[in-house]
Each structure stands twice: as structure tokens, then as C-alpha cells.
Design a protein around this motif. Structure first.
Motif, PDB file in Angstrom:
ATOM      1  N   SER A  71       0.788  -1.233   0.000  1.00 60.61           N
ATOM      2  CA  SER A  71       0.000   0.000   0.000  1.00 60.61           C
ATOM      3  C   SER A  71       0.815   1.276   0.000  1.00 60.61           C
ATOM      4  O   SER A  71       0.269   2.358  -0.209  1.00 60.61           O
ATOM      5  CB  SER A  71      -0.952  -0.004   1.199  1.00 60.61           C
ATOM      6  N   SER A  72       2.120   1.212   0.229  1.00 64.01           N
ATOM      7  CA  SER A  72       2.931   2.435   0.220  1.00 64.01           C
ATOM      8  C   SER A  72       3.378   2.833  -1.191  1.00 64.01           C
ATOM      9  O   SER A  72       4.003   3.883  -1.368  1.00 64.01           O
ATOM     10  CB  SER A  72       4.161   2.268   1.118  1.00 64.01           C
ATOM     11  N   CYS A  73       3.085   2.015  -2.191  1.00 64.91           N
ATOM     12  CA  CYS A  73       3.516   2.303  -3.565  1.00 64.91           C
ATOM     13  C   CYS A  73       2.497   3.197  -4.284  1.00 64.91           C
ATOM     14  O   CYS A  73       1.295   2.997  -4.125  1.00 64.91           O
ATOM     15  CB  CYS A  73       3.681   1.011  -4.373  1.00 64.91           C
ATOM     16  N   PRO A  74       2.950   4.159  -5.099  1.00 63.95           N
ATOM     17  CA  PRO A  74       2.023   4.953  -5.903  1.00 63.95           C
ATOM     18  C   PRO A  74       1.145   4.067  -6.791  1.00 63.95           C
ATOM     19  O   PRO A  74       1.609   3.091  -7.369  1.00 63.95           O
ATOM     20  CB  PRO A  74       2.952   5.833  -6.747  1.00 63.95           C
ATOM     21  N   ILE A  75      -0.137   4.443  -6.880  1.00 61.80           N
ATOM     22  CA  ILE A  75      -1.137   3.635  -7.584  1.00 61.80           C
ATOM     23  C   ILE A  75      -1.003   3.800  -9.094  1.00 61.80           C
ATOM     24  O   ILE A  75      -0.722   4.899  -9.588  1.00 61.80           O
ATOM     25  CB  ILE A  75      -2.552   4.050  -7.125  1.00 61.80           C
ATOM     26  N   LEU A  76      -1.214   2.709  -9.827  1.00 59.40           N
ATOM     27  CA  LEU A  76      -1.217   2.744 -11.289  1.00 59.40           C
ATOM     28  C   LEU A  76      -2.655   2.639 -11.799  1.00 59.40           C
ATOM     29  O   LEU A  76      -3.427   1.803 -11.322  1.00 59.40           O
ATOM     30  CB  LEU A  76      -0.394   1.584 -11.866  1.00 59.40           C
ATOM     31  N   THR A  77      -2.999   3.485 -12.760  1.00 61.14           N
ATOM     32  CA  THR A  77      -4.316   3.385 -13.387  1.00 61.14           C
ATOM     33  C   THR A  77      -4.356   2.178 -14.321  1.00 61.14           C
ATOM     34  O   THR A  77      -3.312   1.597 -14.652  1.00 61.14           O
ATOM     35  CB  THR A  77      -4.615   4.646 -14.209  1.00 61.14           C
ATOM     36  N   ALA A  78      -5.556   1.821 -14.772  1.00 61.33           N
ATOM     37  CA  ALA A  78      -5.702   0.685 -15.685  1.00 61.33           C
ATOM     38  C   ALA A  78      -4.874   0.902 -16.943  1.00 61.33           C
ATOM     39  O   ALA A  78      -4.286  -0.045 -17.488  1.00 61.33           O
ATOM     40  CB  ALA A  78      -7.178   0.485 -16.045  1.00 61.33           C
ATOM     41  N   GLN A  79      -4.807   2.146 -17.419  1.00 62.70           N
ATOM     42  CA  GLN A  79      -4.021   2.447 -18.620  1.00 62.70           C
ATOM     43  C   GLN A  79      -2.523   2.247 -18.359  1.00 62.70           C
ATOM     44  O   GLN A  79      -1.794   1.716 -19.204  1.00 62.70           O
ATOM     45  CB  GLN A  79      -4.275   3.905 -19.072  1.00 62.70           C
ATOM     46  N   GLU A  80      -2.065   2.638 -17.174  1.00 59.36           N
ATOM     47  CA  GLU A  80      -0.647   2.465 -16.826  1.00 59.36           C
ATOM     48  C   GLU A  80      -0.312   0.992 -16.629  1.00 59.36           C
ATOM     49  O   GLU A  80       0.805   0.556 -16.946  1.00 59.36           O
ATOM     50  CB  GLU A  80      -0.325   3.270 -15.571  1.00 59.36           C
ATOM     51  N   VAL A  81      -1.261   0.227 -16.101  1.00 58.04           N
ATOM     52  CA  VAL A  81      -1.047  -1.209 -15.903  1.00 58.04           C
ATOM     53  C   VAL A  81      -0.736  -1.894 -17.234  1.00 58.04           C
ATOM     54  O   VAL A  81       0.086  -2.821 -17.293  1.00 58.04           O
ATOM     55  CB  VAL A  81      -2.279  -1.856 -15.221  1.00 58.04           C
ATOM     56  N   GLN A  82      -1.368  -1.454 -18.301  1.00 54.15           N
ATOM     57  CA  GLN A  82      -1.129  -2.032 -19.628  1.00 54.15           C
ATOM     58  C   GLN A  82       0.338  -1.919 -20.042  1.00 54.15           C
ATOM     59  O   GLN A  82       0.864  -2.765 -20.759  1.00 54.15           O
ATOM     60  CB  GLN A  82      -2.012  -1.342 -20.680  1.00 54.15           C
ATOM     61  N   LYS A  83       1.000  -0.859 -19.575  1.00 57.20           N
ATOM     62  CA  LYS A  83       2.400  -0.601 -19.976  1.00 57.20           C
ATOM     63  C   LYS A  83       3.418  -1.062 -18.933  1.00 57.20           C
ATOM     64  O   LYS A  83       4.616  -1.121 -19.231  1.00 57.20           O
ATOM     65  CB  LYS A  83       2.592   0.902 -20.220  1.00 57.20           C
ATOM     66  N   ALA A  84       2.957  -1.357 -17.729  1.00 55.00           N
ATOM     67  CA  ALA A  84       3.875  -1.607 -16.609  1.00 55.00           C
ATOM     68  C   ALA A  84       4.627  -2.926 -16.763  1.00 55.00           C
ATOM     69  O   ALA A  84       4.061  -3.940 -17.155  1.00 55.00           O
ATOM     70  CB  ALA A  84       3.102  -1.602 -15.293  1.00 55.00           C
ATOM     71  N   VAL A  85       5.917  -2.891 -16.433  1.00 58.73           N
ATOM     72  CA  VAL A  85       6.785  -4.073 -16.463  1.00 58.73           C
ATOM     73  C   VAL A  85       7.304  -4.303 -15.044  1.00 58.73           C
ATOM     74  O   VAL A  85       7.704  -3.358 -14.348  1.00 58.73           O
ATOM     75  CB  VAL A  85       7.952  -3.878 -17.456  1.00 58.73           C
ATOM     76  N   LEU A  86       7.305  -5.557 -14.621  1.00 58.78           N
ATOM     77  CA  LEU A  86       7.617  -5.889 -13.233  1.00 58.78           C
ATOM     78  C   LEU A  86       9.117  -6.045 -12.994  1.00 58.78           C
ATOM     79  O   LEU A  86       9.656  -7.150 -12.879  1.00 58.78           O
ATOM     80  CB  LEU A  86       6.863  -7.163 -12.830  1.00 58.78           C
ATOM     81  N   ASP A  87       9.807  -4.925 -12.985  1.00 58.63           N
ATOM     82  CA  ASP A  87      11.173  -4.859 -12.475  1.00 58.63           C
ATOM     83  C   ASP A  87      11.370  -3.467 -11.886  1.00 58.63           C
ATOM     84  O   ASP A  87      10.567  -2.565 -12.115  1.00 58.63           O
ATOM     85  CB  ASP A  87      12.213  -5.198 -13.543  1.00 58.63           C
ATOM     86  N   TYR A  88      12.416  -3.282 -11.098  1.00 59.17           N
ATOM     87  CA  TYR A  88      12.582  -2.045 -10.329  1.00 59.17           C
ATOM     88  C   TYR A  88      12.666  -0.814 -11.229  1.00 59.17           C
ATOM     89  O   TYR A  88      11.959   0.181 -11.017  1.00 59.17           O
ATOM     90  CB  TYR A  88      13.819  -2.148  -9.438  1.00 59.17           C
ATOM     91  N   GLU A  89      13.534  -0.892 -12.244  1.00 60.95           N
ATOM     92  CA  GLU A  89      13.758   0.286 -13.089  1.00 60.95           C
ATOM     93  C   GLU A  89      12.499   0.673 -13.867  1.00 60.95           C
ATOM     94  O   GLU A  89      12.147   1.856 -13.960  1.00 60.95           O
ATOM     95  CB  GLU A  89      14.922   0.018 -14.058  1.00 60.95           C
ATOM     96  N   SER A  90      11.807  -0.319 -14.422  1.00 58.74           N
ATOM     97  CA  SER A  90      10.604  -0.037 -15.202  1.00 58.74           C
ATOM     98  C   SER A  90       9.521   0.598 -14.332  1.00 58.74           C
ATOM     99  O   SER A  90       8.815   1.518 -14.771  1.00 58.74           O
ATOM    100  CB  SER A  90      10.061  -1.322 -15.838  1.00 58.74           C
ATOM    101  N   MET A  91       9.393   0.121 -13.104  1.00 50.79           N
ATOM    102  CA  MET A  91       8.384   0.680 -12.217  1.00 50.79           C
ATOM    103  C   MET A  91       8.733   2.106 -11.812  1.00 50.79           C
ATOM    104  O   MET A  91       7.848   2.961 -11.697  1.00 50.79           O
ATOM    105  CB  MET A  91       8.207  -0.201 -10.975  1.00 50.79           C
ATOM    106  N   TRP A  92      10.015   2.384 -11.615  1.00 56.73           N
ATOM    107  CA  TRP A  92      10.417   3.769 -11.322  1.00 56.73           C
ATOM    108  C   TRP A  92      10.110   4.675 -12.522  1.00 56.73           C
ATOM    109  O   TRP A  92       9.638   5.795 -12.357  1.00 56.73           O
ATOM    110  CB  TRP A  92      11.902   3.830 -10.974  1.00 56.73           C
ATOM    111  N   ASP A  93      10.374   4.160 -13.711  1.00 54.95           N
ATOM    112  CA  ASP A  93      10.147   4.958 -14.934  1.00 54.95           C
ATOM    113  C   ASP A  93       8.669   5.323 -15.111  1.00 54.95           C
ATOM    114  O   ASP A  93       8.352   6.375 -15.663  1.00 54.95           O
ATOM    115  CB  ASP A  93      10.635   4.195 -16.175  1.00 54.95           C
ATOM    116  N   ILE A  94       7.783   4.448 -14.636  1.00 60.71           N
ATOM    117  CA  ILE A  94       6.352   4.699 -14.836  1.00 60.71           C
ATOM    118  C   ILE A  94       5.766   5.524 -13.679  1.00 60.71           C
ATOM    119  O   ILE A  94       4.584   5.867 -13.677  1.00 60.71           O
ATOM    120  CB  ILE A  94       5.596   3.363 -15.032  1.00 60.71           C
ATOM    121  N   GLY A  95       6.608   5.831 -12.679  1.00 59.77           N
ATOM    122  CA  GLY A  95       6.166   6.703 -11.602  1.00 59.77           C
ATOM    123  C   GLY A  95       5.709   5.990 -10.345  1.00 59.77           C
ATOM    124  O   GLY A  95       5.058   6.594  -9.482  1.00 59.77           O
ATOM    125  N   SER A  96       6.050   4.701 -10.221  1.00 56.15           N
ATOM    126  CA  SER A  96       5.695   3.967  -9.009  1.00 56.15           C
ATOM    127  C   SER A  96       6.923   3.191  -8.542  1.00 56.15           C
ATOM    128  O   SER A  96       8.044   3.510  -8.932  1.00 56.15           O
ATOM    129  CB  SER A  96       4.516   3.022  -9.282  1.00 56.15           C
TER     130      SER A  96
END
Length: 331
Positions: free
Chosen positions: A285-310
Motif C-alpha cells: 500500500s505504500s507504492c504509488p497507484i497505477l491506473t488501468a491504462q498504466e497497468v497495460q504498460k507496466a513491467v515488473l522490475d525495479y527500473e521499469s516501475m520507477w520509470d512509470i512513476g511507481s
């Protein structure tokens, strides 16, 4: 998508028992461990790129290298099993289904940092899991796996389970140590430069449960056995959890670098009937929330998540559907 390193033996009946665990490869890394020097082990972990899996994602090997040269002071490994971040329920899988893997990882890690005592700090509410870990430790002592001579080698190791008292802040490593010392669980001021942690004014290293449980594989198979999974900067695997209105909530081990939407749809089974995705909290719960649109682009590694703002956090994904008020979620 599933890649099993830490969770390889989770589905074996009674794998929490020493006899079953040993029959399925537990403690098989120890002979190789003692053919290496402590620096060899640390260097192998550095080369593996193993990252802390408790939320921050800091490199594990370089953290070990912050320990000062060995002197007359005792040295400690402190295993963070507080796991009080909402949405996170992966470390308890290790406690429940493969506690001997954690003990094996503690042996490897303590040898690397020349520590003869390890503490496992377990969230206070985890009574069942704490008892199971203690039972495994008792078995390990009785079998001579830990104690005055680890599996017959000239290395002493004692392991103590310490239960917390339900304070969320004790998931933060310095607050955890304050609690371990018998004080109020409250974060310490950060040092000016990089250094190890200090427990009772003695050198200590704090690592997450899953991080320590990843070490035996690296000792046994070398850094290259670990880096063949994941991405260049986020090598290896992680226990990803998913909860909320999905068909298959649970914990699944997967290499870093997979798409979040694929994890949701393939391993999570997709949304339950009649629900549409609104958002995902990606790693507790401490992580910034991703919208459904952002979820489509999100990749599960540290750098990718930082790049998307979470942030990837602990990999505990909380799925939120379109009928849920984000104000209620935030409250």
C-alpha cells in the motif's frame, strides 16, 4: 511465466519437516559453501545482482561488503520477516512451506559476513508461522545443522526467533533493530555515509526473508545460474502476490521483466466476472497507484516501475475494480 527458485519445494507435502526438506535438496549448498572463503561467497552474491526483496530493491552483495573487517566484536545477521505492508504475504509462504530453505540461506549469509548469530524478526501476528520456523530451527539444532559446528564444519551459528508486537514501523530496518534491542520501535537517524547497521553497537546486516532464501541457489549454481533469469539490472526472480477481485489470488514466483497485465491475466486469472480493472497498487500500500491504462504498460522490475512513476515494493499487487471508490481505498 512461472520460474521456481525459492518456491521450488512449496508444493511438496510436509516439506517443512527436516527429513522431507533434506530429501528434496535442502542444505545441499553447504558443502560447497565451506569450500569457498567468505569473500568468495560475497563476491558471488555481488556478481548475481541479487536485490533486496523487502521493498527497497537495494543490491544485497554490496550491502554485505559494508560490514567492517572482523574484530573482537560479535557480528549479526538480522532477517526481516515483519511483513506488515498491506497487500504483502510472500515471506510467510517461506515460513510455512520451506523454513529449512531460510535456515540454509541464513547459514550461507552468516558465513559470508562472518556472523555467528542470526535473528529472525517475525511480525507479531504471525504466531503460526513463527512456531513453524521455530520447529524447523529446533530440528536443525538436533541434527547438528546449526549450533557449535555447522554440519561438522568449524563454524558456529545460533538462530533466534524474535516476535514483534504488531508495529507497522518495525518493517523499517533501524526501527526493527530498536525493537530488537528492547526499545520503542522508532527509526534511527540515517548516517551521513554508507555503513552497516548496528545492533547493540555491534556490526549487523539486515536482509529480507526472501532475499536470504535466494542465497543458497546462488552458492550452489553460481551467479550465472541466477542471472539467466530476469533483466540485466533486475536479475533473478521474485515471489509476486496478487489480491483483490481476481480469479486466482495468491503468490507466484516469476522472473523480473514480465508485464504486469500478463501476470494479472495469466497467473491471476484475470478479473472476476463482471468486474473491470480500475487500478493496481503494485507492491504494497505504500507504492504509488497505477491506473488501468498504466497497468497495460507496466513491467515488473525495479527500473521499469520507477520509470512509470511507481515502485515495485514487495511485489504485492492489490487489484481495484471500477466499482470501488479510490477515496475509500485511500482512507
Amino acid at each position: 511465466m512461472i520460474t521456481k527458485i525459492v518456491s521450488k519445494n512449496f508444493d511438496i507435502p510436509n516439506n517443512h519437516k527436516l527429513e522431507v526438506a533434506q530429501a528434496n535438496g535442502r542444505y545441499s549448498s553447504i558443502e560447497k559453501l565451506f569450500s569457498m572463503t567468505p569473500d568468495d561467497v560475497t563476491n558471488e552474491v555481488v556478481a548475481s545482482g541479487l536485490r533486496g526483496k523487502g521493498g527497497g530493491g537495494a543490491a544485497c552483495g554490496p550491502k554485505w561488503q559494508l560490514m567492517p573487517p572482523v574484530d573482537e566484536r560479535p557480528r549479526y545477521l538480522i532477517v526481516n520477516g515483519d511483513e506488515s505492508e498491506p497487500g504483502t504475504f510472500k515471506d510467510r509462504q517461506i515460513f510455512q512451506y520451506d523454513p529449512h530453505l531460510l535456515i540454509e540461506g541464513i547459514i550461507c549469509s552468516c558465513y559470508a559476513i562472518s556472523a555467528n548469530h542470526a535473528y529472525i524478526y517475525i511480525r507479531g501476528e504471525y504466531k503460526f508461522f513463527s512456531d513453524r520456523v521455530q520447529e524447523a530451527i529446533n530440528e536443525a539444532y538436533e541434527a547438528g545443522i546449526i549450533g557449535p559446528k555447522v554440519m561438522g564444519h568449524d563454524f558456529q551459528l545460533d538462530i533466534t526467533v524474535h516476535r514483534g508486537a504488531g508495529a507497522y514501523i518495525c518493517g523499517e530496518k533501524s526501527a526493527l533493530i530498536e525493537s530488537l534491542e528492547g526499545k520503542r520501535g522508532h527509526p534511527r537517524l540515517k548516517p551521513h555515509g554508507k555503513e552497516c547497521e548496528w545492533y547493540l553497537n555491534n556490526p549487523a546486516t539486515v536482509n529480507n526473508v526472501e532475499t536470504i532464501a535466494s542465497v543458497p541457489n546462488i552458492v550452489e549454481n553460481g551467479a550465472q545460474g541466477y542471472t539467466k533469469y530476469g533483466t540485466e539490472k533486475s536479475p533473478g526472480t521474485m515471489l509476486f502476490a496478487i489480491s483483490g477481485p481476481v480469479k486466482n489470488p495468491g503468490v507466484y514466483e516469476m522472473a523480473y521483466g514480465n508485464k504486469m497485465i500478463d501476470f494479472l491475466n495469466n497467473l491471476g486469472g484475470g478479473m472476476i466476472e463482471g468486474k473491470k480493472l480500475k487500478a493496481i497498487i503494485p507492491g504494497g500500500s505504500s507504492c504509488p497507484i497505477l491506473t488501468a491504462q498504466e497497468v497495460q504498460k507496466a513491467v515488473l522490475d525495479y527500473e521499469s516501475m520507477w520509470d512509470i512513476g511507481s515502485t515495485l515494493g514487495t511485489g504485492g499487487m492489490i487489484v481495484i475494480d471500477e466499482d470501488t471508490s479510490m477515496v475509500d481505498v485511500a482512507k
